[in-house]
Write an enzyme that holds these catalytic residues in place. Structure first.
Site, PDB file in Angstrom:
ATOM      1  N   ARG A 181       0.806  -1.223   0.000  1.00 56.81           N
ATOM      2  CA  ARG A 181       0.000   0.000   0.000  1.00 56.81           C
ATOM      3  C   ARG A 181       0.841   1.276   0.000  1.00 56.81           C
ATOM      4  NH1 ARG A 181      -2.511  -3.428  -1.495  1.00 56.81           N
ATOM      5  NH2 ARG A 181      -4.515  -4.267  -0.771  1.00 56.81           N
ATOM      6  N   SER A 230     -11.313   0.677   2.203  1.00 56.67           N
ATOM      7  CA  SER A 230     -10.676   0.197   3.436  1.00 56.67           C
ATOM      8  C   SER A 230     -10.112   1.367   4.231  1.00 56.67           C
ATOM      9  CB  SER A 230      -9.556  -0.791   3.110  1.00 56.67           C
ATOM     10  OG  SER A 230     -10.065  -1.960   2.511  1.00 56.67           O
ATOM     11  N   GLU A 300      -5.233   3.766   6.063  1.00 54.94           N
ATOM     12  CA  GLU A 300      -5.063   3.580   4.625  1.00 54.94           C
ATOM     13  C   GLU A 300      -5.686   4.751   3.876  1.00 54.94           C
ATOM     14  OE1 GLU A 300      -6.418   0.344   1.253  1.00 54.94           O
ATOM     15  OE2 GLU A 300      -5.530  -0.395   3.119  1.00 54.94           O
TER      16      GLU A 300
END
Length: 321
Positions: A181, A230, A300
């Site tokens: 990520r 998310s 995130e």
């Protein structure tokens, strides 16, 4: 005069040659998928890469410039954004083309689902997972977005980007410095397009893979809610949703913000949430997970903008300033 009008008047001559659209005092709640947040002083939507480069060269470096993509994985605070917010237009940055039997060149503003559909029509496999990513290619390139066990980095050949001075850079996959990520090369850059590579595959097989992705999303994710996807990254060795659930935060609400009962790592705006509600909820969840399991969840979702004065002294949010 408003902040946006003052800034536009100050820079009027510098911006006169731009072809894109300039909007003072633009509501970020109209742009982000959370449908919350304050105003940007000025919103700029460039027509193409050349127009964006001219804009970056024209705006003095001391004035903030923030890229927001299509606003999916983004939480904007309630006092909004100072300086400029740049949003790439679908017309100038949202197209895709096949450049070889297994390669696609795509603009950074193309929605991930549209990229998956384009690859399907071209008979190029390996792009089905984009069907499960909420957002656009630019954000996927920046954060190495993934779904169903596949990450964006596995498809990237090269990426075009402009720096704050409007200079063009082309990065190879290795130079992007991808990790979970994240991409090491993303700091201070605006991605404009990328070359991506898949493999030859039967269209029916691709369609079946995309259908499986869609079925999974509809079964376990609140895809019809106002959500940014998310909320937290998965910690090593476990899943964020499991730790949130164990801490008793499934369905937890603050104001109009809620951790989805359907998938508790998805934060949703039930209709009246402010940016403050959403961020306060996220920080409350982080605190409870830390207390319950000793795990410090990492956001995130990208949080940007300024707090309103009466919010900045809050004991939870004070640690974020």
């Amino acid at each position: 005069m408003t902040r946006g009008s003052v800034l536009l008047e100050k820079l009027g001559d510098r911006l006169s040659g731009l072809r894109g659209r300039l909007t003072p005092d633009a509501g970020m709640d109209k742009i982000t998928w959370f449908r919350a947040g304050g105003e940007a002083d000025l919103l700029f939507q460039p027509q193409d890469e050349e127009d964006l480069a001219a804009f970056l060269k024209a705006v003095p470096e001391e004035i903030p410039v923030t890229i927001v993509g299509i606003g999916s994985n983004l939480l904007v605070r309630d006092d909004g954004m100072r300086g400029f917010v740049v949003r790439l237009s679908a017309k100038g940055f949202g197209e895709a083309e096949v450049i070889s039997p297994t390669r696609i060149r795509a603009g950074a503003a193309i929605p991930d689902k549209r990229l998956a559909a384009f690859a399907l029509e071209a008979g190029i496999g390996g792009f089905h997972f984009f069907h499960g990513i909420p957002g656009g290619l630019g954000g996927a390139l920046r954060m190495n977005a993934g779904a169903n066990g596949v990450e964006t980095s596995e498809r990237v050949v090269e990426v075009r980007a402009l720096d704050r001075r409007g200079e063009l850079h082309v990065f190879s996959n290795a130079e992007m410095g991808y990790s979970y990520r994240a991409s090491a090369a993303s700091q201070g850059l605006i991605f404009t397009s990328a070359v991506l590579e898949g493999y030859a595959e039967d269209r029916e097989a691709i369609r079946a893979a995309m259908d499986a992705v869609q079925h999974h999303r509809e079964t376990v994710q609140p895809i019809r809610e106002k959500t940014g996807g998310s909320t937290f990254k998965n910690p090593e060795g476990t899943s964020a949703w499991k730790e949130i659930d164990r801490a008793g935060c499934r369905g937890l609400m603050i104001g109009g913000a809620q951790m989805s009962p359907m998938h508790c790592n998805f934060m949703i705006n039930t209709g009246t949430a402010t940016g403050y509600d959403l961020e306060y909820l996220g920080e409350t969840v982080r605190a409870r997970v830390l207390e319950n399991s000793g795990i410090k969840l990492e956001w995130e979702i990208k949080r940007i903008g300024a707090f309103k004065p009466d919010h900045s002294v809050d004991p939870f949010l004070g640690q974020l300033l």
